[in-house]
Every structure is written in C-alpha cells, then in structure tokens.
Design a protein around this motif. Sequence first.
Motif, PDB file in Angstrom:
ATOM      1  N   UNK A 170       0.932  -1.125   0.050  1.00  0.00           N
ATOM      2  CA  UNK A 170      -0.046  -0.013   0.033  1.00  0.00           C
ATOM      3  C   UNK A 170       0.910   1.173   0.013  1.00  0.00           C
ATOM      4  N   UNK A 171       0.558   2.270  -0.773  1.00  0.00           N
ATOM      5  CA  UNK A 171       1.415   3.499  -0.879  1.00  0.00           C
ATOM      6  C   UNK A 171       0.266   4.688  -0.948  1.00  0.00           C
ATOM      7  N   UNK A 172       0.730   5.212   0.306  1.00  0.00           N
ATOM      8  CA  UNK A 172       0.047   6.629   0.393  1.00  0.00           C
ATOM      9  C   UNK A 172       0.667   7.842  -0.240  1.00  0.00           C
ATOM     10  N   UNK A 173       0.322   7.927  -1.452  1.00  0.00           N
ATOM     11  CA  UNK A 173       1.164   9.005  -2.045  1.00  0.00           C
ATOM     12  C   UNK A 173       1.060  10.417  -1.847  1.00  0.00           C
ATOM     13  N   UNK A 174      -0.161  10.751  -1.372  1.00  0.00           N
ATOM     14  CA  UNK A 174      -0.503  11.959  -0.712  1.00  0.00           C
ATOM     15  C   UNK A 174      -1.253  11.863   0.529  1.00  0.00           C
ATOM     16  N   UNK A 175      -1.401  12.683   1.480  1.00  0.00           N
ATOM     17  CA  UNK A 175      -2.100  12.244   2.676  1.00  0.00           C
ATOM     18  C   UNK A 175      -3.735  12.137   2.229  1.00  0.00           C
ATOM     19  N   UNK A 176      -4.234  10.919   2.888  1.00  0.00           N
ATOM     20  CA  UNK A 176      -5.564  10.510   2.593  1.00  0.00           C
ATOM     21  C   UNK A 176      -5.908   9.752   1.322  1.00  0.00           C
ATOM     22  N   UNK A 177      -4.748   9.760   0.540  1.00  0.00           N
ATOM     23  CA  UNK A 177      -5.206   8.839  -0.750  1.00  0.00           C
ATOM     24  C   UNK A 177      -3.835   7.799  -0.908  1.00  0.00           C
ATOM     25  N   UNK A 178      -4.362   6.483  -1.110  1.00  0.00           N
ATOM     26  CA  UNK A 178      -3.369   5.501  -1.132  1.00  0.00           C
ATOM     27  C   UNK A 178      -3.741   4.489  -2.321  1.00  0.00           C
ATOM     28  N   UNK A 179      -2.600   3.759  -2.946  1.00  0.00           N
ATOM     29  CA  UNK A 179      -2.792   2.780  -3.917  1.00  0.00           C
ATOM     30  C   UNK A 179      -2.607   1.500  -3.083  1.00  0.00           C
ATOM     31  N   UNK A 180      -3.330   0.268  -3.336  1.00  0.00           N
ATOM     32  CA  UNK A 180      -2.803  -0.758  -2.591  1.00  0.00           C
ATOM     33  C   UNK A 180      -3.339  -2.035  -3.852  1.00  0.00           C
ATOM     34  N   UNK A 181      -2.574  -3.236  -3.410  1.00  0.00           N
ATOM     35  CA  UNK A 181      -2.584  -4.224  -4.420  1.00  0.00           C
ATOM     36  C   UNK A 181      -1.874  -5.405  -3.994  1.00  0.00           C
ATOM     37  N   UNK A 182      -2.370  -6.589  -4.315  1.00  0.00           N
ATOM     38  CA  UNK A 182      -1.514  -7.872  -3.857  1.00  0.00           C
ATOM     39  C   UNK A 182      -1.341  -8.842  -5.151  1.00  0.00           C
TER      40      UNK A 182
END
Length: 917
Positions: free
Chosen positions: A582-594
Amino acid sequence: MRSSLRISLLASLSGLALSTPVQAQNAAEDAAAEPTIIVTGTRTSTRTVQDSPVPVDVLSGAAITESGQVETNKILNKLVPSFNFPQPAIADGSDALRPATLRGLGPDQTLVLVNGKRRHVSALLNINGTVGRGSAAVDMNAIPALAIDRIEVLRDGASSQYGSDAIAGVINVRLKKASEGGRATISYGKYDTTISGVDNVTGLVTSGGAPVLDTTDSRYFQALVDGERKAKDGESYSVATNIGLPFFGNKGGYLNFTAEYRHRGYTNRQGFDLRPNYIRPTATTWDARELTFNRLQFRFGDPKADDFILFANAAVPLTDDLELYAFASFDQRDSVSAANYRQQNAAANRDFSVLAPGTSPTNANFVALTPDGFLPFITSDLTDRAATMGLRTTSGDWNVDGSFGFGQNTFDYRVENSLNTSFGPQSQRSFDAGGLDYRQMLANLDVSREFELGFAKPLTFAFGAEYRNEQFKIRPGELQSYAIGPYFKSAVTTTAAGCALQQGVYNAGTGVCSFPGRGAAAGAQGFPGIPLASATEVRRHSVAGYVELDTEIVAGLTTTAAARFEHYSDFGDTLTGKFAARYEFVPGFALRGSVSNGFRAPSLHQQYFTTTSTNFIAGVPVDISTVAVSSPVARALGSKDLKPEKSFNLSGGFTANPLSGVTLTVDYYNIRINDRIVLTENLGAAGSGSASVNAAVKAVLDANGFNSVGAARFFINGLNTRTEGVDAVLNWRLPLEGFGKWNLTAAYNYNKQKILARKNDLGPLATIPGVILFGRVEGLRFTEGQPRDKVVLSLDGDLGIVGLTARSTRYGKVTSPGSANPIANPTSLTDYGPDDIHLRAKWITDLELRVKPMAGMSLAIGADNVFDVYPDRSPYGLRPAAIGGSYPANQQYIPYSIFSPFGFNGRYLYARASIDF
C-alpha cells in the motif's frame, strides 16, 4: 402505495453516499475517531483498517446484534455485499445446514477462523442442486451473535498466511473478552406476508358435482381463486445471555460466557397443488375426496429448527508475560425439513402385496398404503462441539502463541412419516437413515518479533507451524431405510415352467421371466438411508510452516510478504506465497494491491463420500451411486486421485479519505483457479447423458463387472475457472452536531464467474463421443446461480434515547437453469433452455427502531423486507406457442427458485428487548 414508499426510502438513502457495512456500524461513540486495529491478514500488532494493503471489513458486535435475524449467515448476507447466502428448501440436509459463499466462490474456498484459529467444517457434504454443490462448509450459524465482539472479513487470497481454503478470503470471528457485566436479550418474530404471484384457492370448479380439468393444461384442475395467498408463519424466538466474569479472581483474567436458545418455526410458500391427488375410480369419474382435499400438503420454505448453543472464551495471566487462554463451543440443532409430497395416486403409495407377482398394476387394482398420500420429513440431529487451549507469552522481544484445538461436527438423519414401498404394509414409518461425522485436531505455533532496521516502522518478522489431523466417518442407516423388500423382484432368465412356479410373466422370445406385480420402489421415501456398503472411516494429516514479513519501508509504503509450505499425507506438497503493498502518495489517498497463489486441499468428504439409492430400469434394480474416488466403480470409469485446487490471485485498488469522516475504497480482484473439484454428472444407463452416451458408459461398467450399477458419480478435478470483480466501499460519518451520531454506509460488489475449461479426459470415458462430465445445468448454476452484483445502502445512528437502522440491499440478477436442453442447440453447454428461470434484480429494505427507556435497557421493533418483496414467480402451465410444450409440473405449486439470493419468505416483523448489566 408500497411502491411509492419504497422508492422514497431508496432515494433518501442513495442520494447521500456509498459505504461499507463494515466500519459504519461501529457503535462505540468514539469509534469513528479511533483507527480500528485488525488482526486478520497481518501479524503486526499495529495494522489498522485504513492502512491495510488488502481489503478488510470489520463488523462490530452492535452491527451484528442490531438486526431482526439471529442466524450469523443471514446477518452477514445483509452486511457484506460479496457474501451470498441463498436459502434452499426441499434439499435434504442442505435445508438444515445451508452453505454460504464469498465472492461467488465455493463455500469451502473461504477459510473461517475463531479467535484466529481454524474452525472445523461440517460433516455434511452438499450434493443436491444448490449453490455450493459438492462442498462441505463451516456452520457459521453455530456461532451466536451475542458471543461475537466483531467479525473481520479479509477479501483477499491468504493461503500463504493461513493454509488451505483461503482462496476467496478469510472470515475471522473474534469472541468477546469482557471480564464483567453482560447482556441478556430476548427476541420474537414472525412472517406476515402476501405471497406474490400465488393464487389463494378457495375451491375447485365443478360440473355436475365433479371437479373439472383445466382446458389449457390438463395436468391440473380448474380452481376458484380470491386474490393472492397470505401467510403468517415462521414464528421464531430466541433467548440469549452473555456474561463476563473475572477468571478465578485473577487480575486481567476473564471468563466470557454466552448461552442461547433459538427456535425457528417452519414456513410454507407453496402454491395450492391442483394436480389430481387420488386414483380415478373410472376413466370418466373422480374420487369425491378431490373436492375436500387440503392442497397445501408440501412444506416449501424454512425448516423447523431448534438450537441450543454455548460459547465460552477465557484467559488468565499466569505470570506478567505468560497467559493461558481457552475457548469452547457447543451447538445442538434439531431440524425438521420436508421432502416432496407423495400423492395418494403415486406408485410410492401403492400396496403391491395385494397383487400377484405376474399381475400388472392398473388403476382398477390400486390399493393405497396411506389414504391420502404422505409427506416424508427429514429430521436432522446436528451436534457441533469445539475447544481450543493455548499459551501466549512475550519473552523479551519475542511473541509466542502455542495452541491445541479439537472440533467435531456430527450430522444424523431420521426419516419420519415415510415408508419403504418395497416392504408394503410391513414397512416401518420412521427410519434411522444413518449419519456423518467429521473431526479435526489442530496444533499451532506462532512466533513474531519486531526489528528496528531503519525503516519508517519496525519490521515484523513472523513464523510458525501447524499440524492438522482430520477424520471423516459415514454411518449406515438401519436395514429398512435402504433395503429392497419382498415386493420387488428382479426379472430373471428361466424356463416357462420355472417362470410359472414363480407366478411371473414369461417372454418366450427372450426367455425372461418378469414380475410386474413386484415393482415397488426401495428405500425410505424422501431420503433413502445410507446403505451398509457405504460405511466409511478415513483419516489424514498435514503439517505446515510459514514465514511472514511486514513493515513500512518508507513513510507511506506498507508491504507484506508471506510464504507457506504444506505437506498432506494423501496428496503431497504445496508451496504458496503472497506479496501485498500500500502506498499513500499524498495524505488521505493511497494505492494498494496484492499478488498471491493459493490452494485448497481436496476434502475427505469429496474423496470418500459414498451413498447409493436403488432405482429400477426395465424391471431390474440398479444402483444410482455417489462413489469414492478410489472405489472400483470410479476407477473403472477412469477416476484419478484428486489434486488440490490451485489459485492465482491478483488485486489492486485505492483508498481515499477526501473529507473528514469520509472514507472510500475501490478494489479489483481476479482469481484464476485450476483443477477445481466438482461432482460429475450421473454416468451410466440411468445417467444424464444421451441414450448413446449412457449405453456406452454402461458398456464400460459391464465390462468391468459392475452390471448392477445403473449410474455413478464422483468428484474430479474438472474445471479451470476465473472469477473477477470489483468491491467499492464508501463510509460517511455525518457531521450533524447536536443531532446525534449517524453513519451513512454503502457497498457495491460486481462479480463475474467464467469457466475457462472443462476436463473430460477420464480414461475410457475420453473415448466416448459426446460424454459430458460437468453439464449445462451445473455450469449455469456455477456461472449465473449467484448475483452478478449487489448493493448495500445503510443509515444507522442514535439521537438521544432513540436509534434507527435503515438498510436497503439490491440483489442482482440470477439464472436458475432447468433440465430441458436448449431447443436450437440441444448439446450446447452455455445456451439457455426453455425452462431456465431468469430472476430479476430486487431491492430488499429493512428497518429497525430502537429506544433506550432507561440506562442499560434497549427495546427494538423492526421489519426485514418491509415492502414484502419476492423473487420472480416461476412460470407454469404451457410454454409460449413459439417454444411449445409445458413448463415442469411442479412449478405450479413450487412457485420460486431456491436460487433466490434473499430467500422467498416475505416480510418478517420482530421485536427485541435487551438489558445490559
């Protein structure tokens, strides 16, 4: 009026937000402000729902208990969009223990944990035509709602973390741990409904004092009707208490105990059965009893059931860093479900003892065993017990958890109000039909430690091992439950004189002596008992080891990596792995995957389940058998030892917190499964194939010495499939200062199943043109038998002493395939047939109003399915002229498909009172 009210409510809900049934229901006043720590899908101690790299739903105890339903599966069906719990009827043991699914996969492809420990599956194998056919699932309804602190639903493959079965995800039930106080609750409810599309029959049309057949469909009488049929039934009540006590006075210890008794009355949603019930005295007259006969003899709906459940969860500190813990459960369920009604004029009700062996049965010589026919009841005695004990310690920087657990599920059958026609008047009316037993012993060791390696957060390093021992038993029923009695006699080859001595009918051309007066059906009607030859007791064991790494490498980048090795005594080794980020690239918004691979071991049930019923073909008894994969019959047809199902899971999505109190998650998933284990079609002379295919399969059986086997089926690794979909979840904590605390929640699931390959290459069967091992009906049930999509909208909150929950759920379209082949292309495995039923999407709305008249007391009234919505009625009578023919006769009196994702019981009204102490 009903329609306008429903539209108004839906507009008020959908116009506000989308969310999840998950976080929105956390009832503690400060819960919304505090991150929810989760323990499923990770072994780090600080992971929250918000920063998880994989989707995890958290259902609070309040969300679970603030409902008109007391069965855990029904509650989950309302709260979790990717969870499906159809409620079949007239499906033998599946009536008493109904399977549920996650993300449209099999009931046995979701792992269930209690307090993080694997829960044992049921003894019942679902082999009827329901969702989850061929699977043995965990009985979630054996877990009382009042014992649950919360449920965590991991919607991602997790075999590398937890082992077999975790392909669709993991459901982790966390039990209450309070050491003081408690709650007592009592609830009562009943269905009050108008049965949509089902005529209220007040009598039969007569001419000259006799009933008249329907001129458009002579299978039925013409009836006098007055509106739609109404029902007030299914009376249900429960009494439950949860108590927290300090454990032997130790500081920090607890003993949390839950007891529940619940009763569910049966429901009946059949239509009036307008078929002639009695043998006609002559070709031009009717039995006078046709005019007064009660035409509601079926029971189509929920079975009667009584549960007594005990749950205990305890822990006691032995030292400052050593804790002893234990939890245990017991459930006794007695259920009564109905088979199909046997009419008075049915061959199953004929007394063959009045006929000579050579006399052909006719209407004129018909003598009934029962005066009006009979409805067999299948009574299920289900006992479920489990216990786990372990030690947890923190020794220096290491966390160690070792445990041992035992689980057992026993399912015993009785058949009541029935008979074995082949024993005639000497038949028993009730039978011990046998039983099933499954046991699991489990030993776990879990070790973890955090290391400071210069990352943004410490690295959690975890490893562990597991040993599991399983046992499966099949207990035969008593003799008359399955045996052939004296009023069936097989045709024999003999001389004319020999045939005359046996009072048979001799065919001089073939030398065969037949006995038309000895053609009675064998086995208990409704549910033939398990025969002696099916007695089974098998075991296996497995060992596993895993390792897991979890950290935040740099600020905002969370990663999890896991690997697991398992060895099974019956099929060998598996190796699985997983990586999630999971990568929170800006506070409050994140991409995630598996990305992960997984597996499901073939169950002992699938490998060894065996049962046989006897049918008669051309006067010869033949066995219709479900046989073990390793049985000689299955081997003759080319069976192979089952391999584990292997999955490859991909998921990706994003999370967002765009505003204070608003959270949004969207996740795409793609699950490919190879070698899925399915039950074949019936193969043999009495099989489900074409005449030429059946004859060719019978030739294979005969060549191997199995002349008496009419048809057999067994489990195979028969499919490669792909499941893909999207989960979208939005949660809004409404900013209504001074107007109480309110959560608006909703969730959406889109799910599509596709069969990528059917595998028909079984030894000698591979040489038979046109042989089908997994046919059209089962294929459509698999791909279209569950909702394509599902939406849950919910508003929940409190204003002073008053609370409200309003929930509306849209269940997507479902196809319920019929047995008739497609007209244009009869051999197609994907085309629709003339009797396939296409259920349209439906909205189901639930309302509950709560009031707290004094501290510690809560009163509630509510309605589930407040607008009394039903699935589409099954068509009956003649098909459209362009198609021709008739719909199946039973759809006149069995009005709904058992594949309806929300059942077919109608509006349920209830009241509940709770006292906290």
